[in-house]
Scaffold this motif. Structure first.
Motif, short mmCIF file in Angstrom:
data_model
loop_
_atom_site.label_atom_id
_atom_site.label_comp_id
_atom_site.label_asym_id
_atom_site.label_seq_id
_atom_site.Cartn_x
_atom_site.Cartn_y
_atom_site.Cartn_z
N ALA A 156 0.69 -1.48 -0.03
CA ALA A 156 -0.03 -0.04 0.01
C ALA A 156 0.86 1.19 -0.11
O ALA A 156 2.12 1.12 0.45
CB ALA A 156 -0.88 0.04 1.17
N MET A 157 0.52 2.48 -0.46
CA MET A 157 1.09 3.60 -0.56
C MET A 157 0.22 4.45 0.54
O MET A 157 -0.73 4.48 0.49
CB MET A 157 0.97 4.34 -1.81
CG MET A 157 1.22 3.78 -2.87
SD MET A 157 3.16 3.69 -3.13
CE MET A 157 3.42 5.19 -3.27
N LEU A 158 1.20 4.93 1.69
CA LEU A 158 0.49 5.80 2.55
C LEU A 158 1.21 7.08 2.67
O LEU A 158 2.44 7.25 2.93
CB LEU A 158 0.68 5.30 4.08
CG LEU A 158 0.10 4.12 4.26
CD1 LEU A 158 0.62 2.77 4.04
CD2 LEU A 158 -0.42 3.90 5.74
N PRO A 159 0.70 8.16 2.00
CA PRO A 159 1.32 9.59 1.74
C PRO A 159 1.17 10.18 3.25
O PRO A 159 0.31 10.04 3.92
CB PRO A 159 0.28 10.37 1.01
CG PRO A 159 -1.07 9.60 1.15
CD PRO A 159 -0.83 8.23 1.33
N ALA B 97 2.03 10.12 -4.35
CA ALA B 97 1.70 8.83 -3.97
C ALA B 97 0.48 8.42 -5.11
O ALA B 97 0.62 7.34 -5.40
CB ALA B 97 1.11 8.67 -2.56
N ARG B 98 -0.50 9.43 -5.60
CA ARG B 98 -1.53 8.97 -6.39
C ARG B 98 -0.85 8.63 -7.76
O ARG B 98 -1.45 7.55 -8.30
CB ARG B 98 -2.28 10.25 -6.73
CG ARG B 98 -3.52 10.55 -5.83
CD ARG B 98 -4.34 11.65 -5.98
NE ARG B 98 -5.19 11.92 -5.32
CZ ARG B 98 -5.75 13.02 -4.91
NH1 ARG B 98 -5.41 13.90 -5.70
NH2 ARG B 98 -6.69 13.03 -4.28
N PHE B 99 0.21 9.27 -8.23
CA PHE B 99 0.75 8.98 -9.39
C PHE B 99 1.46 7.47 -9.27
O PHE B 99 1.23 6.50 -10.20
CB PHE B 99 1.46 9.79 -9.88
CG PHE B 99 2.08 9.64 -11.14
CD1 PHE B 99 1.56 10.06 -12.50
CD2 PHE B 99 3.47 9.01 -11.29
CE1 PHE B 99 1.99 9.97 -13.65
CE2 PHE B 99 4.08 8.56 -12.72
CZ PHE B 99 3.21 9.26 -13.66
N VAL B 100 2.28 7.31 -8.07
CA VAL B 100 2.95 6.19 -7.92
C VAL B 100 2.09 4.94 -8.01
O VAL B 100 2.31 3.93 -8.68
CB VAL B 100 4.10 6.12 -6.81
CG1 VAL B 100 4.36 4.79 -6.60
CG2 VAL B 100 4.97 7.58 -7.15
N GLY B 101 1.10 5.01 -7.18
CA GLY B 101 0.21 3.98 -6.77
C GLY B 101 -0.58 3.57 -8.15
O GLY B 101 -0.55 2.26 -8.40
N GLY C 154 0.30 -0.04 -9.76
CA GLY C 154 -1.21 -0.86 -9.16
C GLY C 154 -1.14 -1.17 -8.03
O GLY C 154 -1.41 -2.37 -7.55
N VAL C 155 -0.72 -0.13 -7.07
CA VAL C 155 -0.66 -0.30 -5.62
C VAL C 155 -1.46 0.46 -4.92
O VAL C 155 -1.83 1.71 -5.23
CB VAL C 155 0.98 -0.07 -4.95
CG1 VAL C 155 0.92 -0.18 -3.40
CG2 VAL C 155 2.03 -0.87 -5.69
N PRO C 156 -2.51 -0.10 -4.24
CA PRO C 156 -3.48 0.55 -3.50
C PRO C 156 -2.93 1.87 -2.76
O PRO C 156 -1.94 1.72 -2.26
CB PRO C 156 -4.26 -0.24 -2.83
CG PRO C 156 -3.39 -1.30 -2.58
CD PRO C 156 -2.30 -1.54 -3.75
N LEU C 157 -3.80 3.14 -2.76
CA LEU C 157 -3.41 4.06 -2.10
C LEU C 157 -4.35 4.05 -0.61
O LEU C 157 -5.52 4.22 -0.93
CB LEU C 157 -3.70 5.48 -2.93
CG LEU C 157 -3.46 6.77 -2.07
CD1 LEU C 157 -1.90 7.09 -1.97
CD2 LEU C 157 -3.86 7.86 -3.09
N ALA C 158 -3.68 3.91 0.47
CA ALA C 158 -4.36 3.94 1.44
C ALA C 158 -4.28 5.36 2.17
O ALA C 158 -3.81 5.88 3.25
CB ALA C 158 -3.55 3.06 2.90
N ARG C 159 -5.16 6.37 1.44
CA ARG C 159 -5.31 7.64 1.89
C ARG C 159 -5.51 8.20 3.27
O ARG C 159 -5.05 9.07 3.85
CB ARG C 159 -6.18 8.41 0.84
CG ARG C 159 -6.44 9.94 1.00
CD ARG C 159 -7.31 10.30 0.05
NE ARG C 159 -7.35 12.00 0.05
CZ ARG C 159 -7.96 12.49 -0.65
NH1 ARG C 159 -8.57 12.18 -1.77
NH2 ARG C 159 -7.62 13.93 -0.45
#
Length: 191
Positions: free
Chosen positions: A117-120, A140-144, A148-153
């Protein structure tokens, strides 16, 4: 359509304004001059480790951080520092795509599994209100999306306003962040 657009409106390098290759934001010379990381501690990312080693720095051996690894594409040096400052303080949101593109490419080149997961890193509400956007979230939005990695906003929340890190010496930065965040999810065992 992209080829026609590139032909009609070719891109100029974001740094030197020379013609950039099709689909690129930087010319080849500027891209090659970026201060890529090498010889950093694999745990905290501090510079100074011998190039090509995986040795953890003395500080991490004495006081291990709460995380296992740091991955960074660039050192915070010219001209990357200018790109980051323009993104953070001058509303140049297109730079989140540029910086995020380099980060996504870097993560793909590592011989490691992708994050789960991506956690900004969140901004405090007062700073978010002033700036109008969170540069970490934009990257993080762009990288995710690219990986194909979900963003845990909503995974991390800033609960305390802090002094800007850039105004503090390195030894005070960790203290400044202590108690500033809380997690709202379970991330145990995740990358």
């Amino acid at each position: 359509m992209l080829k026609v657009r590139e032909w009609l409106w070719p891109r100029n390098c974001l740094l030197c304004l020379a013609r950039a290759p099709a689909g690129k934001d930087l010319c080849t010379a500027c891209d090659q001059s970026l201060p890529r990381t090498q010889g950093t501690c694999p745990r905290c990312g501090a510079p100074g480790a011998a190039t090509g080693t995986s040795a953890v720095c003395g500080e991490c051996q004495r006081h291990p951080p709460a995380y296992d690894a740091t991955r960074a594409v660039f050192r915070y040096a010219a001209p990357v520092d200018r790109l980051i400052q323009h993104l953070k303080y001058h509303g140049r949101l297109e730079l989140s795509r540029v910086l995020g593109g380099y980060l996504a490419q870097h993560l793909l080149m590592l011989d490691e599994p992708l994050p789960d997961a991506m956690l900004p890193v969140p901004l405090h509400v007062s700073r978010l209100r002033h700036r109008g956007y969170n540069q970490s979230l934009e990257i993080a939005r762009f990288v995710g999306r690219e990986l194909g990695v979900p963003l845990a906003r909503q995974g991390v929340r800033r609960i305390r306003a802090t002094a800007p890190q850039m105004e503090l010496p390195r030894d005070q930065r960790r203290k400044n962040m202590r108690g500033a965040f809380e997690t709202s999810g379970t991330f145990s065992g995740m990358r």
